[in-house]
Design an enzyme around this catalytic site. Structure first.
Site, short mmCIF file in Angstrom:
data_model
loop_
_atom_site.label_atom_id
_atom_site.label_comp_id
_atom_site.label_asym_id
_atom_site.label_seq_id
_atom_site.Cartn_x
_atom_site.Cartn_y
_atom_site.Cartn_z
N ALA A 78 1.67 -1.69 -1.70
CA ALA A 78 1.01 -1.12 -2.61
C ALA A 78 0.23 -2.16 -3.62
O ALA A 78 -1.00 -2.42 -3.77
CB ALA A 78 1.36 -0.06 -3.46
N GLU A 79 0.99 -2.95 -3.96
CA GLU A 79 0.90 -4.37 -4.66
C GLU A 79 1.71 -5.33 -4.32
O GLU A 79 2.89 -5.44 -4.06
CB GLU A 79 0.98 -4.02 -6.30
CG GLU A 79 -0.07 -3.31 -6.82
CD GLU A 79 -0.54 -2.01 -6.70
OE1 GLU A 79 -1.75 -1.70 -6.72
OE2 GLU A 79 0.62 -1.26 -6.72
N THR A 80 0.97 -6.66 -4.42
CA THR A 80 1.57 -8.03 -4.34
C THR A 80 1.22 -8.72 -5.99
O THR A 80 0.23 -8.41 -6.21
CB THR A 80 1.15 -8.96 -3.47
OG1 THR A 80 1.28 -8.38 -2.29
CG2 THR A 80 1.42 -10.03 -3.63
#
Length: 267
Positions: A46-48
Protein backbone atom coordinates in the site's frame (compact mmCIF):
# COMPACT_ATOMS: atom_id res chain seq x y z
CA UNK A 1 24.00 0.31 -9.69
CA UNK A 2 23.12 1.72 -6.27
CA UNK A 3 22.35 -0.32 -3.17
CA UNK A 4 19.56 1.00 -0.91
CA UNK A 5 18.90 -0.33 2.63
CA UNK A 6 15.46 -1.92 2.71
CA UNK A 7 13.08 -3.19 5.39
CA UNK A 8 9.67 -4.85 5.06
CA UNK A 9 7.60 -4.13 8.17
CA UNK A 10 4.17 -5.31 9.30
CA UNK A 11 2.86 -2.24 11.16
CA UNK A 12 0.18 -2.34 13.87
CA UNK A 13 0.85 -6.04 14.40
CA UNK A 14 2.75 -8.10 16.98
CA UNK A 15 3.21 -11.02 14.58
CA UNK A 16 4.19 -11.57 10.96
CA UNK A 17 1.37 -11.60 8.39
CA UNK A 18 -0.79 -9.19 10.40
CA UNK A 19 -1.33 -5.45 10.37
CA UNK A 20 -0.38 -3.41 7.31
CA UNK A 21 2.71 -4.00 5.20
CA UNK A 22 5.10 -1.17 4.39
CA UNK A 23 8.53 -0.98 2.82
CA UNK A 24 10.99 1.43 4.42
CA UNK A 25 13.99 2.64 2.40
CA UNK A 26 16.77 4.88 3.74
CA UNK A 27 18.21 7.08 0.98
CA UNK A 28 21.36 9.20 0.90
CA UNK A 29 19.61 11.81 -1.30
CA UNK A 30 16.24 12.11 -2.98
CA UNK A 31 15.76 10.17 -6.18
CA UNK A 32 13.64 11.64 -9.02
CA UNK A 33 9.92 11.65 -8.24
CA UNK A 34 9.06 9.18 -10.98
CA UNK A 35 11.68 6.73 -9.69
CA UNK A 36 10.18 6.84 -6.19
CA UNK A 37 6.79 5.93 -7.65
CA UNK A 38 8.34 3.16 -9.75
CA UNK A 39 9.93 1.72 -6.60
CA UNK A 40 6.52 1.86 -4.92
CA UNK A 41 5.14 -0.09 -7.86
CA UNK A 42 7.95 -2.63 -7.61
CA UNK A 43 7.32 -3.16 -3.90
CA UNK A 44 3.55 -3.42 -4.42
CA UNK A 45 2.65 -2.57 -0.84
CA UNK A 46 0.00 0.00 0.00
CA UNK A 47 2.89 2.34 0.81
CA UNK A 48 6.64 2.57 0.59
CA UNK A 49 8.24 5.06 3.01
CA UNK A 50 11.39 6.89 1.91
CA UNK A 51 13.56 8.76 4.41
CA UNK A 52 16.52 11.12 3.94
CA UNK A 53 18.44 12.85 6.74
CA UNK A 54 16.99 16.33 7.27
CA UNK A 55 19.65 18.99 6.80
CA UNK A 56 17.40 21.93 7.70
CA UNK A 57 17.40 21.25 11.44
CA UNK A 58 13.59 21.29 11.52
CA UNK A 59 13.41 17.53 12.11
CA UNK A 60 15.60 14.45 12.22
CA UNK A 61 14.59 12.99 8.84
CA UNK A 62 12.57 13.93 5.77
CA UNK A 63 9.79 11.48 4.93
CA UNK A 64 7.79 10.74 1.77
CA UNK A 65 5.40 7.93 0.85
CA UNK A 66 4.45 6.30 -2.45
CA UNK A 67 1.69 3.87 -3.30
CA UNK A 68 2.21 1.58 -6.31
CA UNK A 69 0.86 4.38 -8.52
CA UNK A 70 1.51 7.84 -7.00
CA UNK A 71 2.97 9.87 -4.11
CA UNK A 72 0.57 10.59 -1.25
CA UNK A 73 0.31 13.39 1.31
CA UNK A 74 -0.03 11.33 4.51
CA UNK A 75 0.38 7.71 5.60
CA UNK A 76 0.19 6.60 9.21
CA UNK A 77 1.21 2.94 9.12
CA UNK A 78 4.27 3.58 6.95
CA UNK A 79 5.31 6.44 9.28
CA UNK A 80 5.06 4.05 12.23
CA UNK A 81 7.11 1.53 10.23
CA UNK A 82 9.75 4.15 9.41
CA UNK A 83 10.00 5.10 13.08
CA UNK A 84 10.37 1.45 14.01
CA UNK A 85 13.21 0.98 11.52
CA UNK A 86 15.13 4.10 12.55
CA UNK A 87 14.70 3.59 16.30
CA UNK A 88 15.21 -0.18 16.43
CA UNK A 89 17.26 -1.22 13.36
CA UNK A 90 19.34 1.79 12.27
CA UNK A 91 22.54 3.03 13.90
CA UNK A 92 21.03 6.52 14.11
CA UNK A 93 18.47 5.29 16.65
CA UNK A 94 20.93 4.00 19.24
CA UNK A 95 20.01 5.56 22.58
CA UNK A 96 16.98 7.37 21.13
CA UNK A 97 13.29 6.78 21.85
CA UNK A 98 11.76 9.40 19.52
CA UNK A 99 12.15 10.52 15.91
CA UNK A 100 10.72 13.58 14.12
CA UNK A 101 9.93 13.56 10.40
CA UNK A 102 9.56 16.63 8.16
CA UNK A 103 6.99 16.01 5.44
CA UNK A 104 6.02 18.05 2.40
CA UNK A 105 2.28 18.35 2.98
CA UNK A 106 1.52 17.10 6.50
CA UNK A 107 3.92 19.10 8.67
CA UNK A 108 6.20 17.47 11.22
CA UNK A 109 5.25 13.97 12.35
CA UNK A 110 6.68 12.08 15.31
CA UNK A 111 7.12 8.46 16.32
CA UNK A 112 8.02 7.50 19.88
CA UNK A 113 8.62 4.21 21.65
CA UNK A 114 5.71 3.23 23.89
CA UNK A 115 5.80 0.05 25.95
CA UNK A 116 6.45 -2.88 23.62
CA UNK A 117 5.51 -0.81 20.55
CA UNK A 118 5.32 2.74 19.26
CA UNK A 119 3.03 5.72 18.93
CA UNK A 120 2.82 7.92 15.84
CA UNK A 121 1.53 11.50 15.96
CA UNK A 122 -0.54 12.62 12.96
CA UNK A 123 -2.56 15.79 12.33
CA UNK A 124 -6.15 15.39 13.55
CA UNK A 125 -8.43 15.36 10.51
CA UNK A 126 -11.80 17.01 11.09
CA UNK A 127 -14.97 16.05 9.22
CA UNK A 128 -18.53 17.33 9.34
CA UNK A 129 -21.99 15.97 8.58
CA UNK A 130 -22.46 16.02 4.84
CA UNK A 131 -24.46 13.60 2.67
CA UNK A 132 -22.80 11.50 -0.01
CA UNK A 133 -25.68 9.61 -1.68
CA UNK A 134 -23.61 8.65 -4.72
CA UNK A 135 -21.15 6.72 -2.54
CA UNK A 136 -23.72 5.36 -0.09
CA UNK A 137 -25.55 3.46 -2.82
CA UNK A 138 -22.28 1.69 -3.67
CA UNK A 139 -21.54 0.44 -0.13
CA UNK A 140 -24.26 -2.21 0.00
CA UNK A 141 -25.82 -0.96 3.26
CA UNK A 142 -27.32 2.28 4.56
CA UNK A 143 -25.20 4.10 7.18
CA UNK A 144 -26.67 5.96 10.14
CA UNK A 145 -24.56 9.05 9.42
CA UNK A 146 -22.09 10.39 6.88
CA UNK A 147 -19.24 12.77 7.71
CA UNK A 148 -16.92 14.26 5.07
CA UNK A 149 -14.41 17.01 4.40
CA UNK A 150 -12.80 18.54 1.34
CA UNK A 151 -9.58 16.52 1.77
CA UNK A 152 -10.79 13.19 0.44
CA UNK A 153 -11.97 11.71 3.77
CA UNK A 154 -15.43 10.13 4.01
CA UNK A 155 -16.73 8.50 7.20
CA UNK A 156 -19.80 6.24 7.18
CA UNK A 157 -21.20 5.31 10.61
CA UNK A 158 -23.01 1.98 10.92
CA UNK A 159 -25.00 0.51 13.79
CA UNK A 160 -22.76 -2.44 14.69
CA UNK A 161 -19.62 -4.39 13.83
CA UNK A 162 -21.51 -7.10 11.97
CA UNK A 163 -22.77 -4.56 9.44
CA UNK A 164 -19.26 -3.26 8.81
CA UNK A 165 -17.84 -6.76 8.37
CA UNK A 166 -20.63 -7.68 5.94
CA UNK A 167 -20.07 -4.73 3.58
CA UNK A 168 -19.44 -5.70 -0.04
CA UNK A 169 -18.98 -2.38 -1.83
CA UNK A 170 -18.76 -1.83 -5.56
CA UNK A 171 -15.05 -1.08 -5.56
CA UNK A 172 -14.77 -0.34 -9.27
CA UNK A 173 -17.49 2.30 -9.02
CA UNK A 174 -16.01 3.77 -5.81
CA UNK A 175 -12.72 4.09 -7.65
CA UNK A 176 -14.37 6.56 -10.01
CA UNK A 177 -14.29 9.13 -7.16
CA UNK A 178 -10.53 9.32 -7.51
CA UNK A 179 -8.29 8.86 -4.49
CA UNK A 180 -11.07 9.44 -1.94
CA UNK A 181 -10.86 7.32 1.21
CA UNK A 182 -14.05 5.57 2.37
CA UNK A 183 -13.94 4.83 6.11
CA UNK A 184 -16.77 2.57 7.33
CA UNK A 185 -17.04 2.34 11.11
CA UNK A 186 -19.21 1.21 14.03
CA UNK A 187 -18.95 0.42 17.75
CA UNK A 188 -16.75 -2.66 18.14
CA UNK A 189 -17.50 -5.97 19.81
CA UNK A 190 -14.09 -6.41 21.48
CA UNK A 191 -12.66 -2.92 20.94
CA UNK A 192 -14.29 0.48 21.33
CA UNK A 193 -14.60 0.96 17.57
CA UNK A 194 -14.19 -1.10 14.43
CA UNK A 195 -13.59 0.00 10.84
CA UNK A 196 -12.92 -1.04 7.27
CA UNK A 197 -11.22 1.32 4.82
CA UNK A 198 -11.54 1.34 1.02
CA UNK A 199 -9.34 3.43 -1.31
CA UNK A 200 -9.83 1.80 -4.73
CA UNK A 201 -9.01 4.95 -6.68
CA UNK A 202 -5.49 4.85 -5.22
CA UNK A 203 -4.94 1.22 -6.17
CA UNK A 204 -5.79 -0.10 -2.68
CA UNK A 205 -9.21 -1.75 -2.80
CA UNK A 206 -9.28 -2.43 0.94
CA UNK A 207 -6.45 -1.24 3.14
CA UNK A 208 -5.24 -3.48 5.96
CA UNK A 209 -4.69 -0.99 8.80
CA UNK A 210 -4.90 2.71 7.95
CA UNK A 211 -3.29 5.36 10.13
CA UNK A 212 -4.63 8.31 8.16
CA UNK A 213 -8.18 6.95 8.45
CA UNK A 214 -7.82 6.83 12.23
CA UNK A 215 -6.52 10.41 12.19
CA UNK A 216 -10.06 11.22 11.02
CA UNK A 217 -11.86 8.54 13.05
CA UNK A 218 -10.24 9.63 16.33
CA UNK A 219 -11.84 13.11 16.58
CA UNK A 220 -15.07 11.66 15.11
CA UNK A 221 -15.30 8.98 17.82
CA UNK A 222 -13.84 11.04 20.68
CA UNK A 223 -16.88 13.30 20.42
CA UNK A 224 -19.28 10.35 20.40
CA UNK A 225 -17.59 8.37 23.16
CA UNK A 226 -17.05 11.41 25.36
CA UNK A 227 -13.36 10.61 25.92
CA UNK A 228 -10.08 11.23 24.17
CA UNK A 229 -8.60 7.70 24.32
CA UNK A 230 -10.01 4.42 23.05
CA UNK A 231 -9.16 1.17 21.28
CA UNK A 232 -9.76 0.33 17.62
CA UNK A 233 -9.73 -2.68 15.33
CA UNK A 234 -9.56 -2.54 11.54
CA UNK A 235 -11.44 -5.59 10.28
CA UNK A 236 -9.52 -6.27 7.08
CA UNK A 237 -8.35 -9.72 6.02
CA UNK A 238 -5.00 -9.18 7.80
CA UNK A 239 -6.56 -7.17 10.63
CA UNK A 240 -4.88 -4.88 13.11
CA UNK A 241 -5.39 -3.22 16.49
CA UNK A 242 -4.60 0.35 17.47
CA UNK A 243 -4.84 2.66 20.43
CA UNK A 244 -6.20 6.10 19.54
CA UNK A 245 -5.60 9.27 21.55
CA UNK A 246 -6.75 12.80 20.70
CA UNK A 247 -4.20 15.41 21.84
CA UNK A 248 -5.31 18.88 20.77
CA UNK A 249 -4.79 19.16 17.04
CA UNK A 250 -2.88 15.88 16.90
CA UNK A 251 -3.81 12.22 17.07
CA UNK A 252 -1.51 9.62 18.65
CA UNK A 253 -1.96 6.11 17.23
CA UNK A 254 -0.25 3.25 19.01
CA UNK A 255 0.70 -0.30 18.12
CA UNK A 256 3.58 -2.73 17.63
CA UNK A 257 5.63 -3.43 14.50
CA UNK A 258 7.28 -6.59 13.22
CA UNK A 259 10.19 -6.63 10.75
CA UNK A 260 9.82 -9.55 8.35
CA UNK A 261 12.51 -8.73 5.75
CA UNK A 262 15.76 -6.77 5.94
CA UNK A 263 18.07 -6.42 2.99
CA UNK A 264 19.06 -4.28 0.01
CA UNK A 265 17.20 -2.85 -2.95
CA UNK A 266 19.35 -2.60 -6.08
CA UNK A 267 18.64 0.29 -8.42
Amino acid sequence: MSKIPYWHVDAFSDRPFGGNQAAVMVLEDWLPDDVLVEIGGENMFAETAFVVKDETGEADWELRWCTPTYEIALCGHATLAAGHVLLSHHEWGEGRDRVAFRTRKSGTLEVQKSGEGYEVALPAIKTEPRPHPEAVKLLGAEPLLVHRNDSLYNIFLFENEAQVRALDPDLRALGEFGVDQFDCTAPGDKTDIVSRVFVPGAGVDEDSVTGSAHAALTPFWAERLGRDSFTAHQASQRGGDLTCRLDGDRVWLGGPCVTVVEGSFYL
